[in-house]
Design a protein around this motif. Structure first.
Motif, PDB file in Angstrom:
ATOM      1  N   ASP A 124       0.833  -1.206   0.000  1.00 46.50           N
ATOM      2  CA  ASP A 124       0.000   0.000   0.000  1.00 46.50           C
ATOM      3  C   ASP A 124       0.866   1.253   0.000  1.00 46.50           C
ATOM      4  O   ASP A 124       0.659   2.175  -0.786  1.00 46.50           O
ATOM      5  N   LEU A 125       1.827   1.279   0.903  1.00 48.99           N
ATOM      6  CA  LEU A 125       2.667   2.465   1.039  1.00 48.99           C
ATOM      7  C   LEU A 125       3.550   2.664  -0.185  1.00 48.99           C
ATOM      8  O   LEU A 125       3.764   3.799  -0.631  1.00 48.99           O
ATOM      9  N   SER A 126       4.047   1.576  -0.753  1.00 49.58           N
ATOM     10  CA  SER A 126       4.891   1.678  -1.950  1.00 49.58           C
ATOM     11  C   SER A 126       4.115   2.197  -3.150  1.00 49.58           C
ATOM     12  O   SER A 126       4.690   2.792  -4.059  1.00 49.58           O
ATOM     13  N   ALA A 127       2.804   1.959  -3.152  1.00 51.72           N
ATOM     14  CA  ALA A 127       1.972   2.386  -4.282  1.00 51.72           C
ATOM     15  C   ALA A 127       1.468   3.812  -4.135  1.00 51.72           C
ATOM     16  O   ALA A 127       0.637   4.259  -4.925  1.00 51.72           O
ATOM     17  N   MET A 128       1.970   4.540  -3.126  1.00 54.28           N
ATOM     18  CA  MET A 128       1.491   5.893  -2.870  1.00 54.28           C
ATOM     19  C   MET A 128       2.640   6.904  -2.841  1.00 54.28           C
ATOM     20  O   MET A 128       2.886   7.572  -1.837  1.00 54.28           O
ATOM     21  N   PRO A 129       3.382   7.052  -3.934  1.00 59.22           N
ATOM     22  CA  PRO A 129       4.432   8.064  -3.963  1.00 59.22           C
ATOM     23  C   PRO A 129       3.826   9.459  -4.085  1.00 59.22           C
ATOM     24  O   PRO A 129       2.724   9.626  -4.600  1.00 59.22           O
ATOM     25  N   GLY A 130       4.528  10.461  -3.602  1.00 60.80           N
ATOM     26  CA  GLY A 130       4.018  11.816  -3.720  1.00 60.80           C
ATOM     27  C   GLY A 130       4.882  12.803  -2.974  1.00 60.80           C
ATOM     28  O   GLY A 130       5.944  12.465  -2.436  1.00 60.80           O
ATOM     29  N   LYS A 131       4.412  14.034  -2.894  1.00 59.60           N
ATOM     30  CA  LYS A 131       5.144  15.108  -2.218  1.00 59.60           C
ATOM     31  C   LYS A 131       4.422  15.616  -0.976  1.00 59.60           C
ATOM     32  O   LYS A 131       5.005  16.306  -0.152  1.00 59.60           O
ATOM     33  N   VAL A 132       3.145  15.266  -0.844  1.00 59.48           N
ATOM     34  CA  VAL A 132       2.342  15.764   0.266  1.00 59.48           C
ATOM     35  C   VAL A 132       1.372  14.673   0.708  1.00 59.48           C
ATOM     36  O   VAL A 132       0.898  13.891  -0.111  1.00 59.48           O
ATOM     37  N   ALA A 133       1.102  14.605   2.002  1.00 62.67           N
ATOM     38  CA  ALA A 133       0.197  13.567   2.510  1.00 62.67           C
ATOM     39  C   ALA A 133      -0.466  14.034   3.795  1.00 62.67           C
ATOM     40  O   ALA A 133       0.058  14.891   4.516  1.00 62.67           O
ATOM     41  N   CYS A 134      -1.621  13.454   4.077  1.00 58.74           N
ATOM     42  CA  CYS A 134      -2.259  13.641   5.381  1.00 58.74           C
ATOM     43  C   CYS A 134      -2.776  12.291   5.843  1.00 58.74           C
ATOM     44  O   CYS A 134      -3.033  11.390   5.036  1.00 58.74           O
ATOM     45  N   GLY A 135      -2.905  12.145   7.143  1.00 59.44           N
ATOM     46  CA  GLY A 135      -3.361  10.877   7.702  1.00 59.44           C
ATOM     47  C   GLY A 135      -4.294  11.100   8.872  1.00 59.44           C
ATOM     48  O   GLY A 135      -4.370  12.196   9.449  1.00 59.44           O
ATOM     49  N   HIS A 136      -4.978  10.019   9.242  1.00 56.04           N
ATOM     50  CA  HIS A 136      -6.032  10.113  10.252  1.00 56.04           C
ATOM     51  C   HIS A 136      -6.183   8.771  10.941  1.00 56.04           C
ATOM     52  O   HIS A 136      -6.157   7.719  10.299  1.00 56.04           O
ATOM     53  N   CYS A 137      -6.317   8.792  12.256  1.00 57.84           N
ATOM     54  CA  CYS A 137      -6.726   7.595  12.995  1.00 57.84           C
ATOM     55  C   CYS A 137      -7.902   7.995  13.862  1.00 57.84           C
ATOM     56  O   CYS A 137      -7.926   9.081  14.435  1.00 57.84           O
ATOM     57  N   ARG A 138      -8.875   7.116  13.951  1.00 60.57           N
ATOM     58  CA  ARG A 138     -10.176   7.511  14.491  1.00 60.57           C
ATOM     59  C   ARG A 138     -10.664   6.557  15.570  1.00 60.57           C
ATOM     60  O   ARG A 138     -10.493   5.347  15.476  1.00 60.57           O
ATOM     61  N   TYR A 139     -11.267   7.148  16.588  1.00 59.61           N
ATOM     62  CA  TYR A 139     -12.031   6.376  17.557  1.00 59.61           C
ATOM     63  C   TYR A 139     -13.494   6.506  17.195  1.00 59.61           C
ATOM     64  O   TYR A 139     -14.041   7.619  17.181  1.00 59.61           O
ATOM     65  N   GLY A 140     -14.149   5.412  16.870  1.00 57.56           N
ATOM     66  CA  GLY A 140     -15.531   5.457  16.408  1.00 57.56           C
ATOM     67  C   GLY A 140     -16.489   5.803  17.529  1.00 57.56           C
ATOM     68  O   GLY A 140     -16.422   5.241  18.610  1.00 57.56           O
ATOM     69  N   THR A 141     -17.391   6.728  17.254  1.00 57.45           N
ATOM     70  CA  THR A 141     -18.424   7.079  18.217  1.00 57.45           C
ATOM     71  C   THR A 141     -19.782   6.697  17.668  1.00 57.45           C
ATOM     72  O   THR A 141     -19.936   6.418  16.481  1.00 57.45           O
ATOM     73  N   ALA A 142     -20.772   6.691  18.526  1.00 50.83           N
ATOM     74  CA  ALA A 142     -22.114   6.309  18.114  1.00 50.83           C
ATOM     75  C   ALA A 142     -22.607   7.220  17.005  1.00 50.83           C
ATOM     76  O   ALA A 142     -22.401   8.423  17.033  1.00 50.83           O
TER      77      ALA A 142
END
Length: 517
Positions: A88-106
């Protein structure tokens, strides 16, 4: 190996699976991360940044990468290590990125609640990572729908993305679209946005949700993140906090900062110091670890007890427990061992697993606690369920007394700015006296740090949101948003009115901007 990188399409996903029942902690909805670093592996930098922020959200994770031409995204339910493969990571070359990790709420489950959220502005793809809650998102969403703008989910993050798109199409600049949107949003938020060739970061005008800026040590780029611990793992040096109301843009044209909306009364979430932030992070110039250590010292002064050993509820209670032991002169020891390989699961627990409860994560050291009068220090007590299980565990292991101490004040009010606080009727301190809490969890005594004591430990000169302790909300909460959330006799105190712009319709906001210019 086949990569699961997706473009602006919805992949098949395991939506609709049940999230686990809430535990006895408050959970922030997510952590965000962004990086601008041409020539560097931005996908992997973001991956490790999210690993550092995993404690802020364990239900879903995602990364979006801009390669100068388009934006690719990969997101799914699960921990960061479960969502991303090396392919996955190898298939995503670029110059800019953002990421997110989430705690699911109701109310927001499944693949569509995973972020970054993708949206189209004409032929430009944007990806938005959002930490917080917008208290007026329902009215904004209704207005957008009335204007014929379609939605794929019921999340406030999509509302923000669609608002940015609406204003950008009419203002012809993404920064203008973000600024217009910020003037209409009410609540707590820290957002990171990427397009194919630029990174944007912006924060609510009260500064409720955290966001920091760092510079890569080799001078190759910039990083923004929810906490400084993510800057450390990315090899970035802390520069400053993103200011309330500020918009940061980083691209080939360089670094640019401007105010998207007027800053308002500072209201940093005080629970960052109590629980959310990692102890190795720095907030408002102070070490989170040292703040919590001092909270433990103050707790020992306010709630003294005659005991043989101080233990912590690992890991979040450890700094305060060490401070309590140091101040009280009672030896500190390890009475509970944490199983660090118990991750969150999307499989609904069986009744047998529910009954096992805390034993999945903690085990008592009988040889240490047997015959001892214990002081058990935790960072906070929210619902009381975990505290009761741990007290029972320790007494079954031979402890003669268990005195429970909370290094935070009583949590008696719900939060509406990005924390998963249950309805007020599930908050133990809103429903019981101190003696009733003691009996309910089976402890020999219970003590909480006072709000005055907490304020004496956190950095001075910083405005805080303390609504979960005193019901004083820095951003007015619409009645439709909190309907049936409070117990009888409780009425929230809105310290500030909503902004005039947030009450306007979208066209009026555009016209207002034209008049001001």
């Amino acid at each position: 190996m086949t990569s699961n990188v997706e473009k602006y399409v919805r992949p098949s996903a395991s939506a609709g699976q049940d999230a686990p029942e809430p535990d006895d902690k408050l959970h922030e909805e997510c952590g965000v991360f962004g990086v601008w670093a041409p020539g560097r592996d931005v996908a992997r930098i973001t991956y490790f940044g999210l690993r550092a922020l995993q404690h802020r959200g364990q239900d879903s994770a995602g990364i979006a990468v801009g390669d100068g031409k388009t934006v690719l995204v990969r997101k799914d339910l699960g921990l960061v290590t479960q969502v991303f493969t090396d392919a996955d990571l190898s298939a995503m070359p670029g110059k800019v990125a953002c990421g997110h990790c989430r705690y699911g709420t109701a109310g927001a489950k499944g693949w569509e609640s995973a972020q970054p959220h993708l949206s189209m502005i004409n032929d430009v793809i944007i990806a938005l990572a959002h930490n917080g809650t917008l208290v007026n998102f329902d009215s904004l969403r209704h207005e957008l729908i009335e204007m014929g703008i379609p939605f794929r989910s019921n999340t406030d993050s999509e509302v923000a993305a669609k608002l940015i798109g609406y204003f950008t199409q009419r203002g012809h600049r993404l920064r203008t679209g973000i600024a217009h949107t910020m003037r209409m949003l009410e609540g707590g938020y820290a957002m990171v946005l990427v397009r194919e060739n630029a990174l944007y970061a912006f924060r609510d005008p009260h500064g409720i949700r955290p966001l920091v800026l760092g510079k890569l040590d080799d001078g190759a780029g910039w990083v923004v993140a929810s906490e400084t611990c993510a800057l450390d793992i990315a090899g970035a040096t802390y520069v400053r906090e993103v200011a309330p109301g500020e918009i940061i843009r980083i691209s080939d044209d360089g670094f640019r900062s401007e105010m998207g909306c007027r800053p308002r009364t500072p209201a940093n979430c005080i629970f960052e110091h109590v629980y959310f932030s990692r102890p190795d992070s720095v907030k408002d110039g102070s070490s989170i670890y040292l703040v919590r250590h001092n909270m433990g010292r103050r707790l020992a002064q306010e709630t003294p007890v005659d005991a043989d050993l101080v233990i912590s509820v690992p890991d979040s209670g450890t700094p305060a427990a060490e401070g309590f032991a140091e101040e009280s002169g009672i030896p500190y020891g390890t009475g509970l061992i944490k199983n660090r390989y118990v991750a969150r699961t999307f499989i609904a627990p069986t009744q047998e697993l529910r009954e096992m409860g805390v034993r999945l994560k903690l085990n008592a050291l009988a040889d240490v606690v047997r015959g001892k009068r214990l002081v058990m220090v935790d960072d906070s007590i929210v619902r009381g369920t975990t505290s009761a299980q741990i007290v029972r565990l320790l007494k079954e292991a031979g402890a003669t007394e268990v005195h429970v101490r909370s290094a935070s004040p009583m949590v008696t009010w719900p939060c509406f700015y990005g924390i998963d606080t249950a309805d007020q009727d599930q908050l133990i301190a809103a429903n019981m006296t101190l003696e009733e809490i003691r009996d309910h969890i089976g402890a020999d005594s219970v003590g909480f740090l006072s709000l005055e004591g907490l304020m004496a430990c956190v950095p001075e000169g910083v405005g805080y949101c303390k609504a979960c302790f005193n019901g004083e909300y820095p951003v007015a909460i619409p009645r439709t948003f909190y309907e049936e959330k409070f117990l009888p006799g409780y009425e929230p105190n809105n310290l500030n009115p909503v902004s005039a712009e947030s009450k306007m319709n979208l066209e009026d906001v555009l016209n207002l901007e034209e008049k001001e210019n």
